[in-house]
Design an enzyme around this catalytic site. Structure first.
Site, PDB file in Angstrom:
ATOM      1  N   CYS A   2       1.287  -1.530  -0.105  1.00  0.00           N
ATOM      2  CA  CYS A   2       0.222  -0.015   0.167  1.00  0.00           C
ATOM      3  C   CYS A   2       0.748   0.826   0.250  1.00  0.00           C
ATOM      4  O   CYS A   2       2.034   1.014   0.010  1.00  0.00           O
ATOM      5  CB  CYS A   2      -0.421  -0.389   1.264  1.00  0.00           C
ATOM      6  SG  CYS A   2      -1.969  -1.546   1.097  1.00  0.00           S
ATOM      7  N   GLY A  28      -0.636   1.221  -5.053  1.00  0.00           N
ATOM      8  CA  GLY A  28      -2.097   0.840  -4.783  1.00  0.00           C
ATOM      9  C   GLY A  28      -3.211   1.119  -5.165  1.00  0.00           C
ATOM     10  O   GLY A  28      -3.418   2.110  -5.256  1.00  0.00           O
ATOM     11  N   ASN A 100       1.246   0.060   6.077  1.00  0.00           N
ATOM     12  CA  ASN A 100       2.092  -0.654   4.553  1.00  0.00           C
ATOM     13  C   ASN A 100       2.465  -1.947   5.384  1.00  0.00           C
ATOM     14  O   ASN A 100       3.170  -1.269   5.952  1.00  0.00           O
ATOM     15  CB  ASN A 100       2.348   0.031   4.348  1.00  0.00           C
ATOM     16  CG  ASN A 100       3.118  -1.034   2.634  1.00  0.00           C
ATOM     17  OD1 ASN A 100       2.241  -1.407   2.113  1.00  0.00           O
ATOM     18  ND2 ASN A 100       4.059  -0.020   2.264  1.00  0.00           N
ATOM     19  N   GLY A 101       1.351  -2.844   5.348  1.00  0.00           N
ATOM     20  CA  GLY A 101       2.177  -4.232   4.901  1.00  0.00           C
ATOM     21  C   GLY A 101       0.900  -5.603   5.684  1.00  0.00           C
ATOM     22  O   GLY A 101       0.721  -5.423   5.497  1.00  0.00           O
ATOM     23  N   TYR A 255      10.379  -4.170  -8.392  1.00  0.00           N
ATOM     24  CA  TYR A 255       9.567  -3.727  -9.436  1.00  0.00           C
ATOM     25  C   TYR A 255       8.656  -2.819  -8.285  1.00  0.00           C
ATOM     26  O   TYR A 255       7.888  -1.735  -8.892  1.00  0.00           O
ATOM     27  CB  TYR A 255       8.283  -5.022  -9.003  1.00  0.00           C
ATOM     28  CG  TYR A 255       7.333  -5.030  -9.920  1.00  0.00           C
ATOM     29  CD1 TYR A 255       7.150  -4.471 -10.935  1.00  0.00           C
ATOM     30  CD2 TYR A 255       5.978  -4.329  -8.841  1.00  0.00           C
ATOM     31  CE1 TYR A 255       5.750  -4.415 -11.396  1.00  0.00           C
ATOM     32  CE2 TYR A 255       4.769  -4.183  -9.294  1.00  0.00           C
ATOM     33  CZ  TYR A 255       4.506  -4.617 -10.635  1.00  0.00           C
ATOM     34  OH  TYR A 255       3.469  -3.865 -10.759  1.00  0.00           O
TER      35      TYR A 255
HETATM   36  P1  5GP Z   1       3.302 -12.795 -14.429  1.00  0.00           P
HETATM   37  O1  5GP Z   1       2.050 -12.552 -15.568  1.00  0.00           O
HETATM   38  O2  5GP Z   1       3.702 -13.443 -14.988  1.00  0.00           O
HETATM   39  O3  5GP Z   1       2.172 -13.190 -13.387  1.00  0.00           O
HETATM   40  O4  5GP Z   1       2.831 -10.696 -13.703  1.00  0.00           O
HETATM   41  C1  5GP Z   1       4.580 -10.587 -14.366  1.00  0.00           C
HETATM   42  C2  5GP Z   1       4.189  -8.877 -14.263  1.00  0.00           C
HETATM   43  O5  5GP Z   1       3.777  -8.563 -13.367  1.00  0.00           O
HETATM   44  C3  5GP Z   1       5.671  -8.305 -14.415  1.00  0.00           C
HETATM   45  O6  5GP Z   1       5.474  -7.730 -15.605  1.00  0.00           O
HETATM   46  C4  5GP Z   1       5.938  -7.701 -13.472  1.00  0.00           C
HETATM   47  O7  5GP Z   1       5.713  -6.343 -13.578  1.00  0.00           O
HETATM   48  C5  5GP Z   1       4.599  -7.686 -12.351  1.00  0.00           C
HETATM   49  N1  5GP Z   1       4.740  -7.712 -11.279  1.00  0.00           N
HETATM   50  C6  5GP Z   1       5.245  -8.847 -11.258  1.00  0.00           C
HETATM   51  N2  5GP Z   1       5.584  -8.342  -8.729  1.00  0.00           N
HETATM   52  C7  5GP Z   1       4.419  -8.510  -9.254  1.00  0.00           C
HETATM   53  C8  5GP Z   1       3.380  -7.760  -7.762  1.00  0.00           C
HETATM   54  O8  5GP Z   1       3.902  -8.254  -6.835  1.00  0.00           O
HETATM   55  N3  5GP Z   1       2.670  -6.864  -7.454  1.00  0.00           N
HETATM   56  C9  5GP Z   1       1.983  -6.412  -9.010  1.00  0.00           C
HETATM   57  N4  5GP Z   1       1.837  -5.130  -8.939  1.00  0.00           N
HETATM   58  N5  5GP Z   1       2.715  -5.985 -10.188  1.00  0.00           N
HETATM   59  C10 5GP Z   1       3.555  -6.868 -10.010  1.00  0.00           C
HETATM   60 MG    MG Z   2       5.172  -5.363 -15.459  1.00  0.00          MG
END
Ligand code: 5GP
Ligand code: MG
Ligand code: SF4
Length: 481
Positions: A2, A28, A100-101, A255
């Protein structure tokens, strides 16, 4: 994950909070909320994006000089409006809080709340464990003379009892603004200040970009177990509470965080470039020689540019993202996620046709994005497609607030690298090595790598995982009915 912000001393605090939240929107997109303290707590919360929830009308109604803001990404608790933050309790004085957590000893905390503090929570939000522990412990003090040391004592009990990850900000009515982190310092929180004609005003937030936008300077990152209290005269008190070995979430760098944020004195963009550069060694060892490097926008960009630079191969923009569609990962349903990937990314045929293309993403979680991307690049005439992940394989669910909680959904928990390569249809699949990632931080920042290594910094992670898995199954079953 968050986004949180808390500000004090500013005459236009609601407007500043709203602006700050827009710079945290990437953390979020489910719900947003602001609480300010005037004669009483004034709150506006709603489901959706910051600019959908708040209008000028709200910022005028939310009067006061001190307040909190939150953008929510649903992990624990259902995604309803009741569960969005800030959350208030009316004793002692009135406390409003954001966090956040993720709390990982919820069962134990429920019993403590019921049998020791005699409180029944209003929601299923784990913030209530923190809020009511703090409030109940403060109530044990002499409330007529309460000072920051008493408040810090109460925070220490929170840090002793509540297990998991949390960065918290609270308004204590009539007293001031409090911020603290969990003993491992898993989640980011920074303190900032801004000079006004009446002296400095202060705040706390998840990321520095938020302060850049508001014209605040960053004063400090909160260390594990650290707490700050700023009273209404803008006097600052600081202490360290319960501290355990630091485990800062490495995924903030991979990320989550914005690339223009500086966290623990490290520019996030720089760390991503370094991750890309490290990957070049692995491509060279494997004899993989792309003609061009492209990124999966936008989170793969900096790693892609680092990789291209190190390989001496041109970086090109080969996939164009529709900027008006949200983060696909945050969308809860798999069918919606697949649909969004289709609508979100379009290849530039002229860039990739006839080429050996290395495409860099920050991570592979379920494999939905990568499979789709390989297929659209091939359909656009790419001769070969090498899929490159800046993160090592994600083999273990995160119990600290990131929605990759269930093992059956993690492709690397269930398939080998060569099986994943087959599944996504790539000519090569290259992951970052865990040791290479660890080396990037080993000098000065102990990191959490639990989702990569299985080494969880807090006890009983397995029980938490089993519970989450059961809850998910139950939820799926009841939806089918
Ligand atoms: P996948 O399609 O393999 O499930 O997700 C990979 C994509 O999701 C990557 O492009 C990455 O940018 C994004 N992503 C990876 N980890 C997370 C996360 O924990 N939260 C969010 N919102 N996006 C993620
Ligand atoms: Mg991505
Ligand atoms: Fe971050 Fe992974 Fe640790 Fe979760 S398990 S806090 S995503 S490093």
């Amino acid at each position: 994950m968050c986004g949180i912000i808390g500000l004090t001393g500013h005459k236009d605090v609601a407007y500043e909070l709203m602006m700050g939240l827009t710079a945290l929107q990437h953390r979020g997109q489910d719900a947003a909320g602001i609480t300010t303290l005037g004669q009483k707590f004034n709150t506006k919360k709603g489901l959706g994006l910051v600019n959908q929830v708040f209008t000028d009308k709200h910022t005028k109604r939310l009067n006061g000089k001190i307040g909190l803001g939150h953008v929510r990404y649903t992990t624990q608790g259902s995604g309803s409006k009741l569960n969005s933050q800030p959350i208030d309790c009316n004793f002692p004085f009135g406390i409003s809080m954001v966090h956040n957590g993720n709390v990982t000893n919820a069962d134990e905390m429920q019993l403590i709340l019921r049998d020791e503090y005699h409180i029944m929570p209003n929601t299923t939000n784990d913030l209530e464990y923190i809020l009511y522990t703090l409030a109940s412990e403060m109530t044990k003090k002499d409330l007529t003379t309460i000072g920051y040391q008493d408040i810090f004592d109460a925070v220490k009990v929170v840090q002793q009892r509540v297990v998991g990850s949390y960065a918290c900000i609270a308004v204590i009515a009539g007293h001031g603004l409090l911020a603290f982190t969990d003993p491992h310092g898993l989640r980011p929180a920074i303190m900032g200040r801004k000079k006004t004609d009446k002296g400095y005003v202060y705040g706390f937030a998840s990321e520095s970009t938020c302060f850049d936008m508001l014209g605040y300077e960053t004063v400090a990152d909160l260390r594990p177990g650290e707490m700050y209290f700023i009273n209404n005269k803008m006097e600052i008190a600081r202490d360290i509470g319960i501290v355990k070995k630091q485990h800062f979430c490495v995924f903030e760098y991979i990320y989550f965080a914005r690339p223009d944020s500086v966290i623990n004195n490290k520019l996030v963009a720089d760390e991503r470039v370094k991750m890309g550069k490290r990957l070049a060694q692995k491509l060279n060892r494997a004899g993989i020689k792309p003609d061009i490097v492209i990124d999966v926008p936008t989170s793969g960009y900096f790693s892609a540019s680092g990789l291209a630079e190190e390989l001496g191969v041109p970086y090109r923009m080969g996939l164009i993202k529709n900027q008006h569609i949200g983060r696909s990962f945050i969308t809860p349903k798999q069918s919606e996620r697949e649909n969004i990937v289709k609508r979100k990314l379009n290849p530039i045929k002229q860039v990739v046709a006839g080429k050996k293309v290395a495409v860099v993403d920050d991570s592979v979680v379920r494999g939905t994005t990568s499979k789709r991307i390989v297929s659209i690049l091939k359909a656009s005439g790419a001769k070969e497609v090498y899929f490159i992940s800046a993160a090592p394989p994600i083999k273990h669910p995160c119990v600290y607030g990131i929605d990759m909680s269930i093992k059956t959904e993690l492709i690397a928990a269930n398939k080998t690298v060569s099986e994943i390569k087959e599944y996504i249809g790539a000519d090569a699949l290259v992951y970052q090595e865990l040791y290479a990632l660890e080396e990037l931080f080993k000098e000065d920042l102990p990191i959490c790598t639990a989702c990569l290594s299985g080494n969880y910094p807090t006890p009983n992670a397995e029980n938490v995982l089993a519970r989450i898995e059961q809850e998910r199954k139950k939820a799926k079953k009841s939806k089918k009915k």
